[in-house]
Design a protein around this motif. Structure first.
Motif, short mmCIF file in Angstrom:
data_model
loop_
_atom_site.label_atom_id
_atom_site.label_comp_id
_atom_site.label_asym_id
_atom_site.label_seq_id
_atom_site.Cartn_x
_atom_site.Cartn_y
_atom_site.Cartn_z
N LEU A 87 -4.36 8.74 12.09
CA LEU A 87 -4.98 9.72 11.27
C LEU A 87 -4.05 10.22 10.14
N GLY A 88 -4.53 10.19 8.97
CA GLY A 88 -3.79 10.35 7.76
C GLY A 88 -3.33 9.12 7.06
N ASP A 89 -2.37 9.27 6.53
CA ASP A 89 -1.82 8.09 5.85
C ASP A 89 -0.57 7.46 6.53
N THR A 90 -0.64 6.06 6.76
CA THR A 90 0.38 5.32 7.38
C THR A 90 0.72 3.96 6.30
N GLN A 91 2.10 3.63 6.34
CA GLN A 91 2.63 2.61 5.72
C GLN A 91 3.22 1.89 6.70
N PHE A 92 3.10 0.27 6.49
CA PHE A 92 3.76 -0.65 7.22
C PHE A 92 3.67 -1.87 6.60
N CYS A 93 4.24 -3.00 7.13
CA CYS A 93 4.43 -4.23 6.50
C CYS A 93 4.03 -5.50 7.49
N PHE A 94 3.40 -6.38 6.81
CA PHE A 94 3.13 -7.46 7.71
C PHE A 94 3.51 -8.92 7.10
N ARG A 95 3.62 -9.89 7.79
CA ARG A 95 4.04 -11.25 7.34
C ARG A 95 3.00 -12.32 7.80
N PHE A 96 2.47 -13.12 7.00
CA PHE A 96 1.42 -14.15 7.49
C PHE A 96 1.74 -15.39 6.68
N ARG A 97 1.55 -16.62 7.21
CA ARG A 97 1.76 -17.89 6.41
C ARG A 97 0.90 -18.00 5.30
N GLN A 98 1.24 -18.67 4.33
CA GLN A 98 0.48 -19.11 3.16
C GLN A 98 -0.27 -20.50 3.47
N SER A 99 -1.58 -20.71 2.97
CA SER A 99 -2.22 -21.60 3.54
C SER A 99 -2.17 -22.81 2.73
#
Length: 653
Positions: free
Chosen positions: A173-185
């Motif tokens: 709930l509220g504001d959350t910051q995070f990071c992800f990484r994924f493959r370029q197609s």
């Protein structure tokens, strides 16, 4: 030195180079518009040459740096000149100045921006900005992509949709910051990708762009809203970039995302237009980045910086009054905070990351999972982690089946997950870290023993490290006591992180220095480089020979840690991290040999050599020189080398 393609100009450009003795050569066009061709009237070795003619309306400024050209008002900008100036201006930090007056060196010159296409500056920092919302019928969906011409495949959009929202069980709930990484197609090239490649050369190895992956930086908001059918407002603002500048992009999002949720798309468009005015991300320079009424000040590290140090940003008082945010780092996470739940096992975790072992981080939220994974990857710095890592991974990810199958051994990857389903799906993985809420409570964490994997059966398993791995090295009790003392004395978390980062740095350097020393011995002696023969080859890496060197020049010279260092090296030599590290070092040394060979060729008098050899031998040399021009990756040497090649080619046409 300015580089021009010689087949498209009508003027000559000097190529002074102190390390070359071909004589003072001039680049001349292969053919002018009148169809004439020919070498310069006088060769530099026969006496001083007259100054070459400048481009129409252009002159070399005597009052500016050698790399700076002054363009008179109204002078044409031709494509080859723009390309040459963009490359040298951005790479060397030179400037392109335009004068209002026609006289050379006149006062009032102003700096011109590099000749770039619209959105090129934006593309140097970001691929695009996305807004992901929740639709009752479709689920997560990309609502906005900005700029609108930014291309994402359907597979990439699907990954962004699912990775931009926390799992339902997280209860964020509220504001959350995070990071992800994924493959370029698909592989895409920017309109000025060659310039970004130049910047990449000066970056530390662990900050270089990976062409196969995108980073996603997320600002997620979930608040109650009774006007909506679902009862909650759920939306994410996501920045998609090739740059692994975690702290920097989280700071940017922290400034623009809250305002965006109130003002919607016009605000996002204005923010993106501000980013399109930023200077390029040049390593080593202090950058001032204005965005939506504030100015951020930062410096991107270079490969020449001393590891483990942060250069203090120099500024004047006048500048400080305009700076809203000054960032001490662009990429580092709070190392101590992330490792606090597994405080007593940092030595073992360092080994697992170094050896590229499959590792899962199970956390209660995407923030904890992404920060912990990024902390693990950074703990072997300045060595790069060459395997795949996913700060936040979901069951909807396109690689879910690939990474969770039981038909093969788990791949060399670090996964950060939050869905309890993974406790069962990844139970066969050899190393699992389970963490609770990360809080700096001011208390020393209790020592928790390493647990066996068979104990990880229920969804409510206690936090800890689940593995049967036995570390090669003994635990460093000194660093544990030092950090415990810091907790008791309420030492700031930033200081604790610096102590822990220095510990990891010294440990990694002690491990990698013997490898660096041995690999340096594989380099041929410079006296074996002959301009008339192919460059000598590197000696092959011999594991047994390397192991023998550890007796006298091993890590015991720089580290007081005891343990089975030999066993750790044998395991490391089979890992993907060694494979990636050695391939990088071999490429660098091969390029060094190539540069030395080119320099040796440039130091020879090719015309004098051709007079002593047969025409067949000379033609054969010309063909070899042509191959060098095609394959060379050293533009400064290559262009001077081109002069010698063209002179010889003209002689035998």
């Amino acid at each position: 030195m300015l580089l021009l393609f010689p087949s498209v100009g009508q003027w000559t450009v000097p190529l002074p180079s102190p390390l070359l003795s071909l004589g003072r050569l001039w680049l001349f066009p292969l053919r002018s518009e009148r169809g004439e061709a020919g070498p310069p009237e006088r060769h530099a070795s026969r006496g001083p040459s007259p100054s070459p003619p400048s481009p129409p309306g252009w002159s070399q400024s005597r009052c500016l740096q050698p790399e700076v050209l002054v363009r008179k008002a109204g002078a044409p900008l031709t494509p080859p000149l723009l390309l040459a100036m963009s490359l040298r201006t951005l790479r060397e930090g030179g400037q392109l100045a335009e004068t209002e007056e026609a006289e050379e060196g006149a006062p009032g010159a102003r700096v011109l921006p590099p000749p770039l296409l619209p959105w090129d500056r934006f593309s140097a920092w970001l691929h695009c900005a996305c807004v992901v919302g929740f639709d009752l019928e479709l689920g997560q969906a990309v609502e906005v992509i900005y700029p609108q011409h930014a291309k994402l495949t359907d597979k990439e959009k699907t990954n962004i949709c699912y990775l931009s929202f926390p799992d339902s069980n997280s209860g964020c709930l509220g504001d959350t910051q995070f990071c992800f990484r994924f493959r370029q197609s698909s592989n895409r090239k920017l309109s000025w990708h060659c310039l970004l490649d130049q910047f990449d050369r000066d970056l530390p190895i662990y900050l270089k762009r990976d062409p196969a992956y995108f980073y996603g930086y997320v600002y997620f908001r979930q608040v109650q809203d009774k006007t909506l059918k679902r009862g909650y407002f759920q939306k994410s603002l996501v920045l998609i970039s090739k740059l692994p500048y975690i702290h920097f992009f989280h700071t940017v999002l922290g400034q623009i995302a809250p305002e965006y949720f109130d003002k919607n798309e016009p605000y996002l468009e204005a923010a993106c237009n501000d980013i399109d005015r930023w200077p390029p991300p040049v390593p080593g320079k202090t950058l001032h980045l204005p965005i939506m009424g504030i100015v951020m000040k930062m410096r991107i590290p270079t490969c020449h910086d001393k590891p483990g140090t942060t250069e203090v940003l120099q500024s004047t008082y006048q500048e400080d009054t305009q700076i809203s945010i000054s960032l001490p780092t662009v990429h580092e996470v709070d190392l101590f905070r992330c490792f606090l739940p597994v405080f007593f096992h940092i030595q073992m975790l360092w080994e697992l990351v170094l050896l590229g072992e499959p590792l899962v981080v199970m956390a209660p939220s995407p923030s904890e999972s992404s920060e912990t994974v990024l902390a693990l990857v950074s703990c072997i710095s300045p060595l790069k982690y060459y395997s795949d890592f996913r700060p936040y991974f979901t069951i909807h990810d396109s690689e879910f089946k690939e990474y969770t199958t039981r038909t093969q051994t788990p791949p060399s990857v670090i996964l950060g997950v939050t869905n309890p389903f993974f406790a069962k799906t990844l139970q066969h993985w050899p190393h699992i870290i389970r963490i609770g809420d990360i809080k700096l409570s001011g208390e020393v964490p209790k020592q928790v023993k390493v647990k066996k994997l068979k104990n990880l059966k229920t969804l409510d398993s206690k936090p800890g490290v689940y593995t049967s791995y036995k570390p090669y090295l003994n635990k460093d009790e000194d660093i544990i006591k030092q950090l415990q003392k810091g907790v008791h004395q309420k030492r700031p978390a930033e200081a604790q992180s610096i102590i822990l980062r220095r510990h990891f740095l010294e440990l990694t350097q002690s491990f990698i220095i013997p490898l660096e020393r041995y690999v340096a011995s594989l380099m041929p002696l410079q006296k074996s480089i002959s301009p008339w023969k192919s460059p000598p080859q590197l000696k092959p890496f011999n594991q047994d020979e390397f192991m023998k060197t550890l007796e006298k020049t091993g890590p015991q010279l720089t580290s007081k840690l005891k343990g089975d260092w030999i066993g750790l090296y044998r395991h490391f030599l089979k890992s993907s991290n060694f494979d990636g590290w050695f391939r990088t070092r071999r490429k660098e040394m091969t390029q060094k040999l190539e540069a030395l060979h080119l320099e040796a060729l440039c130091n020879e008098d090719l015309l004098f050599w051709s007079q002593k050899h047969t025409e067949v031998e000379t033609v054969d040399l010309v063909l070899k020189l042509k191959d060098k021009l095609v394959t060379s990756k050293f533009p400064e040497i290559l262009m001077v080398f081109f002069c010698g090649y063209r002179l010889m080619e003209r002689t035998y046409q």
